[in-house]
Enzyme design. Structure first.
Site, PDB file in Angstrom:
ATOM      1  N   CYS A   1      75.688 -41.609  87.398  1.00 37.59           N
ATOM      2  CA  CYS A   1      76.515 -40.927  88.416  1.00 37.59           C
ATOM      3  C   CYS A   1      76.341 -41.604  89.777  1.00 37.59           C
ATOM      4  CB  CYS A   1      76.112 -39.462  88.588  1.00 37.59           C
ATOM      5  SG  CYS A   1      75.677 -38.580  87.110  1.00 37.59           S
ATOM      6  N   ASP A   2      75.098 -41.832  90.166  1.00 37.86           N
ATOM      7  CA  ASP A   2      74.833 -42.250  91.546  1.00 37.86           C
ATOM      8  C   ASP A   2      74.552 -43.746  91.697  1.00 37.86           C
ATOM      9  OD1 ASP A   2      75.062 -39.586  92.140  1.00 37.86           O
ATOM     10  OD2 ASP A   2      72.914 -39.181  92.029  1.00 37.86           O
TER      11      ASP A   2
ATOM     12  N   CYS B   1      70.396 -39.097  88.023  1.00 35.64           N
ATOM     13  CA  CYS B   1      71.469 -39.629  87.183  1.00 35.64           C
ATOM     14  C   CYS B   1      71.960 -40.984  87.703  1.00 35.64           C
ATOM     15  CB  CYS B   1      72.617 -38.619  87.147  1.00 35.64           C
ATOM     16  SG  CYS B   1      74.033 -39.163  86.195  1.00 35.64           S
TER      17      CYS B   1
END
Ligand code: NDP
Length: 500
Positions: A188-189, A185
């Site tokens: 997200c990261d 992701c």
């Protein structure tokens, strides 16, 4: 450490709104059900709920943001909601190192975010069962849901929020560096990879999106590895990618191994399929975008789905093609895979389930009191017994005991469960561990360690324990597995079998 952000002040509200009181008069009325292609039209009659055991108003399958939001809404509205948590309590979000765009939260590890939502959901009175649905029988109503442990639950309505499973490369190093450089992701990261070189694997629309996200988050260089001689992403996406100066696309490239220094990822070993040349690409992060599969296999042939297995919704709603069955999160096609979107869809599916129960079914407090003896009663005697045995799971009290019982032990597989009192997810593990202690008696031993105890301060530092639950398996004094999340019974069983 695992932290709890929200302490719910709201309790279960057990009143029905005035609109739903009208539904009082609907009790007993038959409702026609649109059926999945090829199945017979059936009818729902609230009186059919009488006499059924383990009854629930709303059964939610899945405990990610979608499932929690759905169940929370139903419980707040006065209905009893049960969540079957599935194999990964908290879902894929627990694997995300940070979520920045969930309203009300600054950058938060996925596990902490889901824990906060769970605490809030529990505050509404939602019940949880650490089980998977193995089969659903829609031939009569209330629907019969069989769990893997063989229990039958009768559900008046169902929310499917079972999420999806990302496809993995299945190459050496991938699992070892998952969460330490390997990610599924970018949104997200990605922010953690500013000014660093990263790799995206895949040639579909997700790979394009991941690569663009990484550029936007300030990655120094993004190398996109495509296994075929062309991408399958839409033309416009491919064009956009080619215009990005920081993006390099390598076609006909096969991933052989994820490389690291034992702690963090350092690169990826690949092969040029046309020349046969094998070489390393140094990188701090590897983002997998090779597709994901919705966890809907158990509904095949029962609810309409597309060719990928995503459930079809009726118009702009969370209603599936089966009456009183709703869906939210990654099981729905074409939605961004975001916690906030899943939570929103979950809340919407909860709203629709409540609308069905009150306005269509005519379920009201009077009828609910008739059903009171049939409602699912918590986790039952078996779980209570497991919990009481779990309470007896042996604690290690100090470092000397750890050295003797864990490092000094030969021939047995030893699990050490690091926990803290305030960690909700930590409470999931002892009943599971206890059950497995029984199954592998004599070969498998387990201990709990309170990571906050001053006696373990040095040990916690040595093993770099920054969050709990943290599960470590030791054999002959060596650490053979190190897991940074709660595991399902099956996942832990697989690990035990691997080492026993
Ligand atoms: P896809 O299945 O479309 O693409 C997967 C990609 O990964 C393919 O290029 C495939 O290669 C490659 N791949 C699969 N397995 C491996 C492997 N083991 N090693 C290396 N490469 C591998 O998945 P996506 O997640 O990209 O998309 C899923 C669906 O979601 C699609 O319908 C897509 O259109 C949609 N989507 C839409 C978006 C949007 O509208 N904005 C955004 C994201 C997704 P190969 O081509 O050789 O099979």
């Amino acid at each position: 450490m695992s932290r709890i952000f929200i302490k719910s002040k709201e309790m279960v509200s057990s009143f029905l709104n005035s609109k739903s009181l009208k539904a009082l008069f609907l009790a007993g009325i038959f409702i026609s059900m649109p059926a999945c292609k090829g199945t017979k039209e059936e009818a729902i009659d609230i009186n059919n709920a009488l006499g059924k055991e383990n009854l629930v108003d709303v059964l939610v399958l899945g405990s990610g943001p979608a499932g929690l939001a759905a169940a929370g809404h139903c419980a707040r509205s006065g209905f009893n909601a049960l969540i079957l948590e599935g194999n990964v309590p908290g879902g894929q979000l627990t694997r995300s190192s940070g979520v920045e765009n969930f309203p009300g939260f600054k950058e938060t590890p996925g596990q902490d975010l889901i824990e906060a939502i769970r605490v809030q959901t529990e505050g509404f009175g939602v019940e949880f069962l650490s089980e998977m649905a193995s089969n659903i029988d829609f031939s009569s109503w209330p629907y019969k849901v069989k769990t893997e442990d063989g229990m039958t639950i009768h559900a008046m309505s169902i929310v499917v929020a079972t999420g999806s499973s990302p496809r993995m490369l299945d190459v050496p190093g991938e699992q070892k560096y998952y969460g330490h450089g390997v990610s599924i992701c970018a949104i997200c990261d990605g922010p953690f990879y500013k000014n660093q070189d990263v790799v995206v694997v895949g040639g579909g629309d997700s790979a394009v999106e991941e690569a663009i996200q990484l550029v936007n988050f300030g990655a120094a260089k993004v190398t996109v590895l495509v296994r075929a001689d062309k991408m399958r992403a839409i033309k416009a996406g491919q064009e956009r990618l080619r215009k990005e100066e920081k993006v390099v696309i390598k076609y006909d490239t096969k991933v052989l191994e994820v490389l690291g220094d034992g702690e963090v990822l350092t690169g990826i070993k690949v092969q040029d399929k046309t020349s046969g040349q094998i070489y390393d690409i140094p990188a701090s992060g590897v983002f997998l975008a090779i597709g994901s599969d919705p966890n809907t296999g158990f509904l095949k042939g029962k609810i309409d789905m597309d060719e990928r297995g995503c459930l079809k919704m009726i118009a702009r709603s969370q209603q599936t093609t089966k009456k009183a069955v709703y869906a939210a999160g990654d099981v729905e096609a074409g939605r961004p895979r975001q916690a906030i979107i899943a939570a929103g869809m979950g809340a919407q599916s909860g709203i629709e389930a409540v609308k069905f129960l009150t306005e269509e079914l005519g379920l009201d407090r009077k009828f609910m009191s008739k059903l009171s003896s049939q409602y699912f009663k918590g986790k039952g005697a078996k779980a209570k017994q497991a919990a009481s045995v779990a309470a007896e799971l042996k604690h290690l009290e100090n470092r000397a005991q750890f050295d003797k019982e864990v490092i000094g032990c030969k021939g047995k597989l030893i699990l050490v469960d690091f926990y803290t009192e305030s960690c909700t997810f930590c409470k999931l593990m002892p009943p599971i561990i206890t059950e497995l202690l029984g199954e592998y008696a004599g070969k498998f031993v387990a201990f709990k360690i309170d990571a906050m105890k001053p006696e373990f301060e040095k040990l916690v530092e040595e093993y770099n324990i920054t969050r709990v639950p943290r599960l470590m398996l030791f054999k002959d004094g060596n650490k053979v597995e190190d897991i940074e999340k709660a595991l399902s019974k099956q996942e832990l069983k697989d690990l035990i079998q691997k080492h026993i």
